[in-house]
Write a protein that holds these residues in place. Structure first.
Motif, PDB file in Angstrom:
ATOM      1  N   ALA A 426       0.822  -1.204   0.000  1.00  0.00           N
ATOM      2  CA  ALA A 426       0.000   0.000   0.000  1.00  0.00           C
ATOM      3  C   ALA A 426       0.860   1.260   0.000  1.00  0.00           C
ATOM      4  CB  ALA A 426      -0.912   0.002   1.222  1.00  0.00           C
ATOM      5  N   PRO A 427       0.327   2.373  -0.501  1.00  0.00           N
ATOM      6  CA  PRO A 427       1.057   3.638  -0.403  1.00  0.00           C
ATOM      7  C   PRO A 427       0.950   4.204   1.001  1.00  0.00           C
ATOM      8  CG  PRO A 427      -1.082   4.040  -1.396  1.00  0.00           C
ATOM      9  CD  PRO A 427      -0.976   2.544  -1.186  1.00  0.00           C
ATOM     10  N   ALA A 428       1.971   4.940   1.421  1.00  0.00           N
ATOM     11  CA  ALA A 428       1.963   5.547   2.749  1.00  0.00           C
ATOM     12  C   ALA A 428       2.847   6.781   2.733  1.00  0.00           C
ATOM     13  CB  ALA A 428       2.449   4.554   3.800  1.00  0.00           C
ATOM     14  N   ILE A 429       2.447   7.794   3.488  1.00  0.00           N
ATOM     15  CA  ILE A 429       3.183   9.050   3.507  1.00  0.00           C
ATOM     16  C   ILE A 429       3.408   9.507   4.937  1.00  0.00           C
ATOM     17  CG2 ILE A 429       1.120  10.531   3.368  1.00  0.00           C
ATOM     18  CD1 ILE A 429       2.714  12.352   1.461  1.00  0.00           C
ATOM     19  N   ALA A 430       4.606  10.033   5.204  1.00  0.00           N
ATOM     20  CA  ALA A 430       4.940  10.624   6.493  1.00  0.00           C
ATOM     21  C   ALA A 430       4.911  12.136   6.365  1.00  0.00           C
ATOM     22  CB  ALA A 430       6.323  10.166   6.948  1.00  0.00           C
ATOM     23  N   LEU A 431       4.285  12.801   7.350  1.00  0.00           N
ATOM     24  CA  LEU A 431       4.177  14.259   7.360  1.00  0.00           C
ATOM     25  C   LEU A 431       4.541  14.781   8.742  1.00  0.00           C
ATOM     26  CD1 LEU A 431       0.695  14.634   5.618  1.00  0.00           C
ATOM     27  CD2 LEU A 431       2.941  14.892   4.536  1.00  0.00           C
ATOM     28  N   PRO A 432       5.366  15.838   8.829  1.00  0.00           N
ATOM     29  CA  PRO A 432       5.740  16.385  10.143  1.00  0.00           C
ATOM     30  C   PRO A 432       4.637  17.258  10.706  1.00  0.00           C
ATOM     31  CG  PRO A 432       6.848  17.601   8.388  1.00  0.00           C
ATOM     32  CD  PRO A 432       6.060  16.510   7.717  1.00  0.00           C
ATOM     33  N   MET A 433       4.060  16.851  11.828  1.00  0.00           N
ATOM     34  CA  MET A 433       2.891  17.547  12.376  1.00  0.00           C
ATOM     35  C   MET A 433       3.058  17.986  13.825  1.00  0.00           C
ATOM     36  SD  MET A 433       0.748  17.868   9.912  1.00  0.00           S
ATOM     37  CE  MET A 433      -0.645  18.450  10.868  1.00  0.00           C
ATOM     38  N   GLY A 434       4.237  17.777  14.408  1.00  0.00           N
ATOM     39  CA  GLY A 434       4.426  18.174  15.790  1.00  0.00           C
ATOM     40  C   GLY A 434       5.893  18.319  16.124  1.00  0.00           C
ATOM     41  N   GLU A 435       6.153  18.644  17.384  1.00  0.00           N
ATOM     42  CA  GLU A 435       7.523  18.827  17.862  1.00  0.00           C
ATOM     43  C   GLU A 435       7.650  18.215  19.237  1.00  0.00           C
ATOM     44  OE1 GLU A 435       9.701  22.644  19.450  1.00  0.00           O
ATOM     45  OE2 GLU A 435       9.762  22.673  17.252  1.00  0.00           O
ATOM     46  N   SER A 436       8.744  17.488  19.468  1.00  0.00           N
ATOM     47  CA  SER A 436       8.953  16.825  20.750  1.00  0.00           C
ATOM     48  C   SER A 436       9.525  17.795  21.772  1.00  0.00           C
ATOM     49  CB  SER A 436       9.916  15.645  20.574  1.00  0.00           C
ATOM     50  OG  SER A 436      11.253  16.111  20.427  1.00  0.00           O
ATOM     51  N   SER A 437       9.614  17.344  23.015  1.00  0.00           N
ATOM     52  CA  SER A 437      10.209  18.154  24.080  1.00  0.00           C
ATOM     53  C   SER A 437      11.686  18.409  23.827  1.00  0.00           C
ATOM     54  CB  SER A 437      10.008  17.468  25.433  1.00  0.00           C
ATOM     55  OG  SER A 437      10.579  16.167  25.411  1.00  0.00           O
ATOM     56  N   GLN A 438      12.286  17.605  22.936  1.00  0.00           N
ATOM     57  CA  GLN A 438      13.680  17.800  22.542  1.00  0.00           C
ATOM     58  C   GLN A 438      13.795  18.662  21.279  1.00  0.00           C
ATOM     59  OE1 GLN A 438      16.235  16.787  24.459  1.00  0.00           O
ATOM     60  NE2 GLN A 438      14.663  16.073  25.903  1.00  0.00           N
ATOM     61  N   HIS A 439      12.672  19.277  20.878  1.00  0.00           N
ATOM     62  CA  HIS A 439      12.626  20.169  19.715  1.00  0.00           C
ATOM     63  C   HIS A 439      12.979  19.446  18.419  1.00  0.00           C
ATOM     64  CE1 HIS A 439      12.100  23.473  22.526  1.00  0.00           C
ATOM     65  NE2 HIS A 439      13.136  23.010  23.187  1.00  0.00           N
ATOM     66  N   LEU A 440      12.559  18.203  18.345  1.00  0.00           N
ATOM     67  CA  LEU A 440      12.696  17.402  17.125  1.00  0.00           C
ATOM     68  C   LEU A 440      11.320  17.188  16.513  1.00  0.00           C
ATOM     69  CD1 LEU A 440      15.200  14.859  18.618  1.00  0.00           C
ATOM     70  CD2 LEU A 440      15.653  16.139  16.520  1.00  0.00           C
ATOM     71  N   PRO A 441      11.247  17.025  15.181  1.00  0.00           N
ATOM     72  CA  PRO A 441       9.946  16.805  14.544  1.00  0.00           C
ATOM     73  C   PRO A 441       9.288  15.512  15.028  1.00  0.00           C
ATOM     74  CG  PRO A 441      11.626  17.382  12.920  1.00  0.00           C
ATOM     75  CD  PRO A 441      12.349  17.103  14.199  1.00  0.00           C
TER      76      PRO A 441
END
Length: 481
Positions: A426-441
């Motif tokens: 199947a097709p699948a896509i990753a999208l950056p929608m938040g930020e961690s407490s370590q300021h990483l996506p």
């Protein structure tokens, strides 16, 4: 508390590339605002700045690229003159291929592999080869010997894998787009770690590379990592014009969101028994609320696959490592030295040898997963999940020198959502929608029906427009020129 600036790195500058994505850069080259030579020279300068910091390049062809950029008419295609990198498990004529392993002596390729040929036909200028972990088996680009590839968002953290070098180079601003491939999440995982768009196409959407053709279950898809949805959509549209699989519905060039109301399933926890960490869960739930505000229906659904899937995929993963060790001299070169593979490859090989008798049934079930998934998707347009079971780990957490039992446990906790799309095709896509407490996506994944990349791209466009994700230090790039 703000993250110390010293832990981040980027090379966006006030040069010919600026902070353009590939689409904008190609248009500027086409109209003569900048030349392909100026863009190539800028990318090479950025690559040299980035090399000692993020370590994302394993082989370069900078002078040939400059020469190519200077030849009138040498670049044709929709992305003519845009610089890129090809992952170092894919042959490009004139460049060595090392597969990220000390067991392989890199040999200069005599031909360009089928997918690289398909990609480069769009007019990109190849600057070299990007890094990966050994044979793409790990979820972090950390070799047993040598320096790791670092995450530009925080240099002490993993950039993901296996297309880790590609993601690090794009996130840092060296190039706007780079080749990636995915046999268990290797486009989506590094895209998630580095805050990029990463789409794994439907099985058969692009031409198969050599490694995929002989597998009993073809889990490998090639694609790209980008900083914008339109770059991914443009790449896929033009790839389809070069090779069209008539067994799949056509995608065409997707330019934005649709007005359709979609029914989207929501899966928050993996079937492997490990709960998703709170920060990742919060990001997925927030994305679901965004979708509902856009008019879509989001509702919980069961994981669309049999409960045996994690064990079956792990055994298949082990089979690949066994095959590399057993057939390395034939697959790569007669001087392949299996005694030099890393701890993860050795551990996966041992695991497979202890359970090899289960393989026929596991392969049957993995093949069957296509039907299970298709049946579950009859009532849904897409499925929203995490990309990963928890936030991006620091370097060392997934190093191949970690004792295998510990490393394998860590990997199964971390890589718990992406393999399903590989087995089912199947097709699948990753999208950056938040930020961690370590300021990483923190990223989310959307999976679609077979052949329906269009819906995934439409969702991505809508989220990008309504909740745009940050580009690394985009607000401060001009001050570093």
């Amino acid at each position: 508390m703000n993250q110390p600036a010293s832990t981040r790195f980027h090379c966006f500058r006030n040069d010919a590339m600026a902070d353009n994505d590939a689409t904008a850069l190609a248009e500027r080259i086409r109209t003569g605002e900048v030349s392909a030579q100026e863009v190539t020279a800028a990318a090479i300068e950025r690559a040299r700045l980035a090399a000692p910091v993020i370590n994302g390049v394993v082989a370069e062809r900078y002078q040939p690229a400059l020469t190519q950029s200077q030849r009138p008419g040498a670049q044709t295609g929709p992305f003519a003159g845009v610089p890129t990198y090809i992952k170092d498990n894919t042959d490009v004529e004139g460049l060595p291929t090392g597969h990220g392993s000390q067991a392989v002596t890199p040999r200069v390729a005599k031909r360009t592999s089928p997918f690289a040929e398909q990609m480069l036909s769009q007019g990109y200028i190849c600057l070299g080869k990007s890094t990966l972990p050994e044979f793409g088996f790990n979820a972090s680009t950390e070799p047993a010997q040598g320096n790791p590839t670092r995450n530009p968002w925080n240099l002490d953290y993993s950039c993901g894998a296996s297309s880790g070098g590609a993601a690090a180079l794009v996130a840092a601003g060296v190039v706007p787009i780079a080749h990636a491939n995915d046999g268990g999440g290797s486009i989506r995982i590094p895209a998630a770690c580095c805050g990029l768009v990463g789409l794994k196409p439907t099985r058969g959407r692009v031409v198969d590379n050599d490694a995929a053709r002989d597998l009993p279950v073809n889990i490998i898809s090639d694609g790209v990592v980008t900083r914008s949805v339109r770059d991914t959509a443009g790449f896929l549209a033009h790839a389809e014009s070069w090779f069209k699989n008539r067994k799949l519905p056509a995608i065409g060039h997707v330019h934005g969101p649709s007005g359709r109301q979609l029914r989207i399933g929501l899966v928050l926890d993996s079937i492997n028994g490990h709960p998703t960490d709170p920060e990742t869960r919060q990001t997925v739930e927030q994305t679901a609320r965004y979708l509902e505000k856009l008019g879509h229906i989001v509702e919980p659904m069961d994981v669309p696959v049999a409960s045996s899937f994690p064990e079956d995929f792990a055994l298949y993963w082990g089979m690949l490592a066994f095959g590399v060790k057993a057939r390395g001299k034939k697959l790569y070169h007669p001087d392949f030295d299996k005694t030099r593979v890393d701890g993860l490859t050795n551990g996966l090989d041992r695991m497979f040898r202890h359970q090899f008798w289960r393989l026929p049934a596991a392969i049957w079930r993995l093949k069957r997963s296509w039907h299970d998934y298709q049946r579950h998707m009859n009532d849904y347009d897409a499925v929203l999940t995490p990309v990963l079971g928890h936030t991006t780990p620091p370097l060392g957490h997934l190093n191949p020198d970690v004792p295998f039992d510990t490393l394998f446990e860590r990997l199964t906790r971390y890589v718990s959502f992406t393999p399903l799309a590989n087995a089912t095709g199947a097709p699948a896509i990753a999208l950056p929608m938040g930020e961690s407490s370590q300021h990483l996506p923190i990223s989310v994944q959307f999976m679609g029906r077979h052949g329906d990349e269009r819906t995934l791209l439409e969702i991505a466009y809508a989220l990008e427009a309504n909740h745009p994700w940050p580009i690394l230090n985009q607000a401060t790039w001009a001050t570093q020129a």
